[in-house]
Structure formats: structure tokens, C-alpha cells
Design a protein around this motif. Structure first.
Motif, PDB file in Angstrom:
ATOM      1  N   UNK A 201     -76.258  26.277 -20.568  1.00  0.00           N
ATOM      2  CA  UNK A 201     -76.381  24.904 -21.036  1.00  0.00           C
ATOM      3  C   UNK A 201     -76.263  23.939 -19.874  1.00  0.00           C
ATOM      4  N   UNK A 202     -75.530  24.334 -18.833  1.00  0.00           N
ATOM      5  CA  UNK A 202     -75.453  23.554 -17.610  1.00  0.00           C
ATOM      6  C   UNK A 202     -76.375  24.144 -16.549  1.00  0.00           C
ATOM      7  N   UNK A 203     -75.967  24.015 -15.286  1.00  0.00           N
ATOM      8  CA  UNK A 203     -76.767  24.553 -14.192  1.00  0.00           C
ATOM      9  C   UNK A 203     -76.484  26.022 -13.954  1.00  0.00           C
ATOM     10  N   UNK A 228     -82.212  27.319 -17.355  1.00  0.00           N
ATOM     11  CA  UNK A 228     -80.934  26.628 -17.271  1.00  0.00           C
ATOM     12  C   UNK A 228     -81.170  25.136 -17.528  1.00  0.00           C
ATOM     13  N   UNK A 229     -80.281  24.497 -18.293  1.00  0.00           N
ATOM     14  CA  UNK A 229     -80.515  23.122 -18.718  1.00  0.00           C
ATOM     15  C   UNK A 229     -80.439  22.131 -17.565  1.00  0.00           C
ATOM     16  N   UNK A 230     -79.608  22.403 -16.577  1.00  0.00           N
ATOM     17  CA  UNK A 230     -79.513  21.558 -15.388  1.00  0.00           C
ATOM     18  C   UNK A 230     -80.137  22.310 -14.208  1.00  0.00           C
ATOM     19  N   UNK A 231     -79.962  21.783 -13.011  1.00  0.00           N
ATOM     20  CA  UNK A 231     -80.580  22.385 -11.832  1.00  0.00           C
ATOM     21  C   UNK A 231     -80.164  23.840 -11.677  1.00  0.00           C
ATOM     22  N   UNK A 232     -81.122  24.693 -11.353  1.00  0.00           N
ATOM     23  CA  UNK A 232     -80.812  26.102 -11.125  1.00  0.00           C
ATOM     24  C   UNK A 232     -79.820  26.271  -9.989  1.00  0.00           C
ATOM     25  N   UNK A 233     -80.040  25.507  -8.910  1.00  0.00           N
ATOM     26  CA  UNK A 233     -79.196  25.604  -7.715  1.00  0.00           C
ATOM     27  C   UNK A 233     -78.821  24.187  -7.288  1.00  0.00           C
TER      28      UNK A 233
END
Length: 340
Positions: A201-203, A228-233
Motif C-alpha cells: 500500500x506504501x512504497x 506498489x502504491x508509492x514509489x518503488x524505490x
């Protein structure tokens, strides 16, 4: 004192020191036995062999350690045999609290977690040490962090992650040295290989923060980030003394990366193609037969000594796969050509 006497004295001191730090092994079947075994690491290096089952950390005593600690899952009840399945040994928290496994006390110590699953908890926090020393590290080998909010390595000189899975977490799935406000964390490097970060739900991976002042390093290889809902990295180093971040990314699959500084090295062999998991909705992040992640990893002879998440050969085919799971697609033998 004669030379012979000095030699005998030195030998005696060395033996005494060795005796006081003898390796201790404990076969653990209950959370009470885990508390007891954990406490031993205040005085000696300890290997904890966890029998398969579920360990509720609502009853865990958060005691600090001062010596090397190895926590290994998958054993039978008498620790004479072992399953390859990391999901057979589950660390959880029945009230939704945080699995806070290390509160650092003393001189610091390496910590190794192997063949374990952390699931259904309000986060996992590892405090390894907070001194300028690269003698201490944390290793996650064939570890699954699932629905844990976030797996946080709060402090630690060196972090090694391989053949591990981070899924369905509500914040950044793996967070390294992202210190809280006012807390200075010391961090040197992270080496992450053949791991899968998916459906968080996050990165996926977050490294660094406002309180990290060092010129830390990242080596990220053969890993898969997907959905992933936020940046992968996400990478951050606020120190204005460094115009770049020393991150080396090779043969990874991801779609989004954030960094507050330019990367010192250009990522190589990056793919944004769908890894085509077998059935992510059912919790199966293995690669289907048509996955572009198969046989597309970076070749490294050291991988021949490793196992994938399921316990099979880490490298099958003309090249290793990306992610935590190795398929059996490709030639049946791995051939290395070496030129002096």
C-alpha cells in the motif's frame, strides 16, 4: 617474565575470552523459550533454532543483546530436521502491536534472520546499533514480511537482504535508516539482491532520511518491484556535502524511483515490464512461464551458493531470474566461462 611465560599467558587469556563467548544453541518451540534464548545473547553469541509454528510477540520480552544472534526458522520440534518453507515459521502480534525485536544495549552485534515470515503486525523494528562501526550488520535471508505495516531497520552500519519477499505492507515495505525527527542514525551501506517488493500500500524500498549524514552506499541487484502504491524505490541523503547518492542498480524491474540527489551510477539493465506473477491476488508472487524476469538477472558466481525463497537452486538456466523466486525454465546446467 620469559618469552615462554608470556606466550602461555597470552594463550590463557585468549582461551578465557573464547570460553566466555562460546556459541550457544537453543531449540525453541514457544514464545517463553524464545524469551529465554534471547536473553542469553547479552553474554554469548547465540543461535536460535525456531520450530515451525506461530510465535505471538505480544508476549515477547524486548531485551537488548551484545553478541552475535542468529534466528533460524523451519525446524521440527527437536531441531533435528528442517523445512525449506519460510512461511512455516511465523512471527506475529495478536494485538496488532509492533514486533520490536532488538533494543540495542552494549557493544553491538551482528543479527541474522533466516527462513522466517513476519506477518500481521503493526510493524517490525530492528535496532542494531548506533555507533560508527561497520563490524555490525543485519542479514535477512529468505525472509517474508507480509502485512506488517513496514519492516524497519532503524539503525545499523550494514544491511544485507537476499532472496526475500515484502508484500501487502501499509507503509514503505522495507525502510532502512529512516530515522525519526531528532534521532541521528549512522548507516554505511545496503546490499539487496534477488528480492521481491509487490502489492504494498506504501512504497517498496526506502533508504535514508533527514537525519542520515553519511555518504552511504546502495547495491541493488536482480530485484522486482511491482504494483506498489508509492514509489518503488525512494532514496534520500540531505547532506549538502554530497551532490550524488552512491547507488548502483543493476538488472532490476521497477517503474518509479525517487531520489533527492542524482545517482552516482546510471542504473543498468532496468526493466519496467510486468513480471507476470503466477497469482498475486492469491499471494503467489512466483514468476509465470512467460515472465520477462526469467533468466534476465545479472550473472554472479556467488549466486551458485545461494537458495531462492523456496529453497531451490538460486540460479537455473543461462542467467539467474529477477526477484526472490527462481523458475526451472532454461537449460538444466549453469555454465560459467572464466578468462584470466
Amino acid at each position: 617474565m620469559s618469552l615462554f611465560s608470556r606466550v602461555l599467558l597470552g594463550l590463557g587469556l585468549a582461551l578465557a575470552a573464547g570460553a566466555s563467548q562460546a556459541q550457544v544453541e537453543r531449540c525453541v518451540r514457544t514464545i517463553a523459550e524464545l524469551n529465554s534464548a534471547w536473553l542469553l545473547a547479552k553474554d554469548d553469541p547465540v543461535t536460535i533454532k525456531l520450530a515451525t509454528g506461530v510465535y505471538d510477540f505480544a508476549q515477547f520480552n524486548d531485551s537488548g543483546i551484545s553478541y552475535r544472534l542468529r534466528v533460524r526458522g523451519g525446524y521440527n520440534s527437536v531441531c533435528t530436521s528442517r523445512t525449506e518453507d519460510p512461511s512455516a515459521t511465523i512471527l506475529t502480534h495478536s494485538t496488532g502491536g509492533e514486533i520490536r525485536m532488538i533494543a540495542y544495549i552494549g557493544g553491538g552485534a551482528p543479527i541474522e534472520f533466516e527462513r522466517l515470515t513476519f506477518r500481521a503486525a503493526g510493524g517490525v523494528s530492528i535496532f542494531l546499533e548506533n555507533i560508527n562501526s561497520n563490524d555490525h550488520y543485519i542479514l535477512l535471508d529468505r525472509v517474508w514480511a507480509d502485512q506488517t505495516r513496514s519492516f524497519r531497520v532503524q539503525t545499523g552500519a550494514e544491511v544485507f537482504v537476499r532472496n526475500s519477499v515484502f508484500t501487502r505492507n501499509s507503509e514503505c515495505a522495507l525502510s532502512i535508516a529512516v530515522g525519526s525527527s531528532g534521532t541521528l542514525s549512522w548507516f554505511e551501506k545496503a546490499v539487496i539482491s534477488n528480492s521481491t517488493f509487490a502489492d504494498n500500500v506504501g512504497g517498496g524500498l526506502c533508504i535514508g532520511g533527514d537525519n542520515i549524514e553519511d555518504d552511504w552506499e546502495l547495491a541493488l541487484t536482480n530485484s522486482v518491484f511491482w504494483n506498489n502504491a508509492a514509489a518503488d524505490i525512494s532514496l534520500r541523503n540531505p547532506n549538502i556535502s554530497f551532490s550524488t547518492i552512491d547507488a548502483t542498480l543493476r538488472n532490476n524491474t521497477y517503474t518509479a524511483i525517487q531520489s533527492n540527489r542524482a545517482l552516482r551510477s546510471t542504473p543498468a539493465a532496468t526493466s519496467s515490464a510486468n513480471p507476470q506473477f503466477v497469482n498475486a491476488a492469491a499471494g503467489n508472487w512466483r514468476l509465470s512461464g512467460a515472465s520477462p524476469a526469467i533468466n534476465s538477472g545479472r550473472i554472479d558466481a556467488n549466486l551458485l551458493n545461494q537458495r531462492d525463497f523456496d529453497g531451490g537452486p538460486r540460479w537455473f538456466g543461462q542467467a539467474p531470474d529477477r526477484g526472490a523466486f527462481e523458475s526451472n525454465i532454461g537449460t538444466t546446467a549453469t555454465v560459467l566461462s572464466v578468462t584470466n
